[in-house]
Design an enzyme around this catalytic site. Structure first.
Site, PDB file in Angstrom:
ATOM      1  N   LYS A  48       0.686  -1.236   0.101  1.00 19.20           N
ATOM      2  CA  LYS A  48       0.003   0.113  -0.059  1.00 19.20           C
ATOM      3  C   LYS A  48       0.802   1.279   0.164  1.00 19.20           C
ATOM      4  CE  LYS A  48      -1.437   1.428   3.677  1.00 19.20           C
ATOM      5  NZ  LYS A  48      -2.232   1.515   5.149  1.00 19.20           N
ATOM      6  N   THR A  49       1.861   1.348   0.848  1.00 15.30           N
ATOM      7  CA  THR A  49       2.560   2.394   1.130  1.00 15.30           C
ATOM      8  C   THR A  49       3.330   2.751  -0.255  1.00 15.30           C
ATOM      9  OG1 THR A  49       2.668   2.198   3.268  1.00 15.30           O
ATOM     10  CG2 THR A  49       4.157   3.883   2.579  1.00 15.30           C
ATOM     11  N   ASP A 277      -4.787   8.050   3.502  1.00 15.99           N
ATOM     12  CA  ASP A 277      -4.366   6.611   3.882  1.00 15.99           C
ATOM     13  C   ASP A 277      -5.376   6.109   4.896  1.00 15.99           C
ATOM     14  OD1 ASP A 277      -3.057   4.526   4.193  1.00 15.99           O
ATOM     15  OD2 ASP A 277      -1.257   5.488   5.345  1.00 15.99           O
ATOM     16  N   GLU A 278      -5.458   4.944   5.094  1.00 19.79           N
ATOM     17  CA  GLU A 278      -6.353   4.142   6.153  1.00 19.79           C
ATOM     18  C   GLU A 278      -7.922   4.678   6.132  1.00 19.79           C
ATOM     19  OE1 GLU A 278      -5.025   1.659   7.726  1.00 19.79           O
ATOM     20  OE2 GLU A 278      -3.100   2.108   8.204  1.00 19.79           O
ATOM     21  N   GLN A 308      -9.760  -4.408   7.385  1.00 18.55           N
ATOM     22  CA  GLN A 308      -8.829  -4.016   8.569  1.00 18.55           C
ATOM     23  C   GLN A 308      -9.372  -2.875   9.363  1.00 18.55           C
ATOM     24  OE1 GLN A 308      -4.411  -4.212   8.055  1.00 18.55           O
ATOM     25  NE2 GLN A 308      -4.987  -4.700   5.810  1.00 18.55           N
ATOM     26  N   ARG A 659      -0.314 -10.542  10.247  1.00 18.25           N
ATOM     27  CA  ARG A 659       0.783  -9.754  10.755  1.00 18.25           C
ATOM     28  C   ARG A 659       2.150 -10.692  10.781  1.00 18.25           C
ATOM     29  NH1 ARG A 659      -0.208  -5.386   9.589  1.00 18.25           N
ATOM     30  NH2 ARG A 659      -2.088  -6.460   8.741  1.00 18.25           N
TER      31      ARG A 659
END
Length: 804
Positions: A48-49, A277-278, A308, A659
DNA sequence: AGTCAGTCTCCTTCA
DNA sequence: GAGACTGACT
């Protein structure tokens, strides 16, 4: 379109594909879709980043050059000539022609990137600096948290806001204090309305952009009507103090943009490209803010993963991301489903768990990587055995040289689970770090000093005044404070003004001297600041003049930590001065209010990590261990009655599982002592959701062997690693034998011994001083105060202690 | 004004 | 089970 134009476009796209050759097809599409509304659904570990950073770089370098519409109306003679000479232009050939006339490159300050955490904002800026080989461009884009961006806007238009003087930000703690006072003033029954619940109600109102009037209008039930009264007074008290709470920062910005059309137009024109973002964590106010800022160019890209979304409890509405394409019907939607993080087994397990949710965008993560290890599921008797098994596991895998300590993360649902694990780790000398707990800025002494600075900066701030007025003790008690406040209210002036002239009010005659003395001290400090005193010297003056430093010094050993924290705070001030060309008190205070913690999380230490699943979002670990997978814990008890809550827990489970890169260990126990009660819960349904073929179950030892004392609460097990020869001081000899770890950490028979006062060194905790030594069988239990991490208890033969 | 004992509460969290 | 908070006492 002419033949030439087609060739031009083809060459142009070849160039961009080449620039982003390291990205996959979907990532590339996201990076190249610069125009119009765009929703990127980015699964866990899908890069994503990387997409976010590359897309911003693309925009700054080439503007909207990727697009057909950006074909110049008439290709320049130079380009035409170039095509004629070469026939087909290669990617390299097109680049110099591109910048000159077809693209409209975008100035970095026309780009806005909004994140939720400072850490995320920092990462974007850092990675952009690497792309552009220097800070200049990266630093000129507007990248920051919702709150820092809004403060930047509010500050530039403070005159239009109706606040007089310097703005102050109240954190959750300050807000609660004010709210408590307000509720007391209104004689609200604290049993019926807890501060906590009212604070939540007001927060939710602000998130829905309801000011006190609008909220009052909506209120029908008794409860809401009462909250409306509280909200009204609370808000006017905030205004009196020139203070904003965290929710105000967003709400007032939205109000400003709605009310002042030229301000809205200014920012909406300025921000040609907006990235959020998010996005799954945004609330309604944040959604509205984004819409207003995007209202001119409509180039808004939102990135997130509905699976998420784990912050419903603090007002996030998944609906924002689920409904983005109905808000923007022309939105393009791109899904990133290739995962680069986890093994196939882990990914399949996570997919299976999340698949049971109904409110989600269908998607399925996939990976090229190998199946990897099966997921291990272990059943334990109680939380002590669970902790011991986890310690054994880590010790065993580290001993095999498969992993280092830092490769392990223990992710739990609730913080209360950490204590057993922490104690067990400490006992076995297993290095660990805990994330969470009391943050630096939340410490009393730091809040006190900041309150002094806040008050000097903004003398209308009542909450901070009340905090410091009698700290250190100045014999100004509650009665006096109440009197000052009453006089201030009657005369419509600040409490500070009353205090400056305390001798003029009969009601204050007794305390007049101490009050004016306090006011004089503040005025003196204020004068120093106005006289251009550097911030660090000023802070020291505040500490000395107020007597705060002396108070801690007088307390001696008892307050040694606090004194050290205060000195660390002064270092923080100096650091701020070094990082800012024009350091001001206001600037410093705003930074402290909006930057939660100067990442005190030492990434370099080789130690296992303990944290909640929530705080693990966005991080990855080679081995993830999840304890407490029991119904009523995870999923939590509330989820058992509320289906929406259960969906949230499931998403949380999905976050936890994803994770892990290589290995996943899940634990559940037959009975567990939590919040002082022992409970028995069946294994979590999330365990059952994982397909059996991905799982290896470890048989529980026969319970008779494992729990000789029966009920866990009947008798507390004490020390398990008490000795290497089995003659220790544990309550039952057989307990000791049975509970000995299956594979013990490497005990050192030749462990050096230390005495109280010795300086020692630990591989993870660093240097420290031995406080006490207790013999335990043939071993010794040391209590050591480490310079960096505080006091720990360690067993001599397990902790790798050396002389420092 | 300060201290101590009894009471109460307890999910997750960032700005 | 631990820490925060309250209220009564000195």
């Amino acid at each position: 379109m002419t033949e030439l134009e087609n060739r031009y476009i083809k060459a142009k796209r070849a160039l961009f594909d080449k620039v982003h050759a390291s990205l996959n097809e979907m990532q590339r599409r996201a990076v190249h879709t610069t125009e119009g509304p765009l929703l990127v659904i980015a699964g866990a570990g899908s890069g994503k980043t990387t997409v976010l950073v590359n897309r911003i770089a693309q925009i700054i370098r080439y503007g909207n050059a990727y697009y057909d519409e950006s074909v110049p109306a008439r290709l320049s003679a130079e380009t035409v000539a170039a095509f004629e000479a070469a026939g087909e232009l290669s990617a390299e050939d097109i680049e110099p022609l591109l910048g000159e006339f077809s693209a409209s490159p975008c100035a970095p300050w026309n780009v806005l990137a909004i994140t939720f955490t400072n850490k995320a904002a920092k990462e974007i800026v850092e990675r952009l600096s690497r792309v552009f080989d220097g800070d200049d461009i990266a630093k000129s884009i507007w990248a920051g948290t919702f709150h820092s961006i809004c403060m930047r806007i509010l500050r530039s238009h403070s005159e239009k806001l109706g606040y007089g003087g310097t703005l102050t930000i109240y954190d959750a703690d300050d807000s609660k204090k004010l709210l408590t006072a307000v509720m007391k003033e209104l004689n609200i029954d604290e049993k019926q309305f807890t501060v906590r619940s009212v604070a939540g109600e007001i927060s939710r109102a602000k998130e829905r952009l309801l000011d006190p009037e609008a909220y009052t209008e909506e209120a029908t039930a008794f409860r809401e009507k009462t909250c409306a009264k509280i909200y009204k007074l609370y808000q006017s008290r905030l205004n009196e103090s020139n203070a904003l709470d965290f929710d105000d920062i967003i709400m007032q910005t939205v109000f400003l943009l709605r009310r002042e059309d030229e301000v809205r137009r200014y920012y909406a024109n300025k921000f040609k490209y907006i990235c959020v973002d998010e996005y799954q964590d945004t609330n309604h106010a944040q959604f509205e803010l984004c819409s207003l800022l995007a209202s001119e160019w409509r180039n808004i890209m939102v990135v997130g993963d509905d699976d998420q979304s784990i912050y419903r409890f603090r007002g996030a509405t998944v609906e924002n991301i689920l409904g983005f394409d109905s808000t923007y019907p022309d939105a393009k939607v791109i899904k990133l489903e290739q995962n680069y993080r986890s093994s196939a087994v882990i990914l399949n397990a996570a997919n299976a768990v999340i698949a049971k949710n109904t409110k989600r965008r269908p998607k399925r993560l996939w990976t090229d990587s190998e199946d990897g290890e099966n997921i291990k599921i272990e059943e334990c008797e109680d939380q002590n055995e669970e902790a011991r098994r986890i310690a054994d596991l880590i010790t065993r895998l580290v001993a095999k040289n498969q992993y280092s300590y830092r490769d392990f993360a223990i992710l739990y649902r609730v913080n209360a689970q950490s204590s057993t694990i922490e104690r067990t780790f400490a006992k076995s000398g297993l290095p660990y770090r805990i994330y969470g707990g009391v943050r630096f800025g939340d410490r009393k002494e730091i809040k006190d000093v900041v309150a002094y600075l806040q008050f000097i900066n903004n003398p209308s701030d009542r909450v901070r005044l009340k905090r410091i007025i009698n700290e250190p003790k100045r014999k100004i008690g509650d009665t006096t404070i109440a009197a000052v406040e009453a006089i201030a209210d009657e005369n419509g002036i600040t409490m500070f003004e009353v205090m400056c002239n305390a001798d003029k009010y009969v009601a204050l005659s007794r305390a007049a001297k101490t009050l004016t003395a306090f006011a004089e001290m503040i005025n003196k400090l204020r004068a120093m600041l106005d006289g251009g005193c550097p911030l660090d010297a000023f802070t020291n003056a505040v500490l000395d003049e107020s007597g705060y430093r002396q108070m801690l010094k007088d307390a001696g050993e008892a307050e040694k930590d606090r004194l050290e924290n205060i000195e660390e705070f002064v270092s923080g001030v100096i650091e701020y001065m070094n990082n800012n060309e024009e350091p001001t008190l206001t600037g410093f205070l705003e930074e402290t209010a909006l930057v939660a913690d100067v990442d005190r999380f030492d990434e370099s230490a080789d130690a296992a990590v303990l944290m909640t699943i929530h705080s693990a979002k966005g991080i990855e670990f080679p081995v993830v261990i999840i304890p407490g997978l029991e119904e009523g814990i995870f999923p939590g008890s509330q989820a058992l009655i509320d289906p929406a809550e259960l969906e949230e827990e499931r998403r949380l489970a999905y976050v936890a599982l994803t994770r892990a890169k290589k290995e996943l260990y899940l634990y559940h126990t037959d009975c567990r002592l939590l919040y002082g009660r022992t409970m028995r819960n069946p294994a979590s349904r999330f365990i059952g959701d994982i397909p059996e073929e991905l799982v290896t179950r470890k048989e529980k030892k026969k319970s008779r062997e494992y729990s000789p004392w029966g009920n866990a609460s009947a008798e507390k097990p004490r020390v398990y690693f008490s000795s290497t020869d089995g003659q220790g001081s544990a309550p039952h000899a057989d307990v000791l034998t049975i509970n000995r770890p299956v594979a013990k950490p490497a005990a050192r028979k030749d462990a050096p011994s230390f005495a109280a006062g010795d300086r020692v060194k630990h591989p993870a905790f660093g240097e420290g001083e031995v406080l006490s030594v207790k013999p335990m069988g043939s071993d010794k239990l040391y209590e050591i105060i480490f310079d960096r991490v505080g006091t720990k208890k360690l067993m001599g033969s397990y902790a790798k202690l050396t002389k420092a």
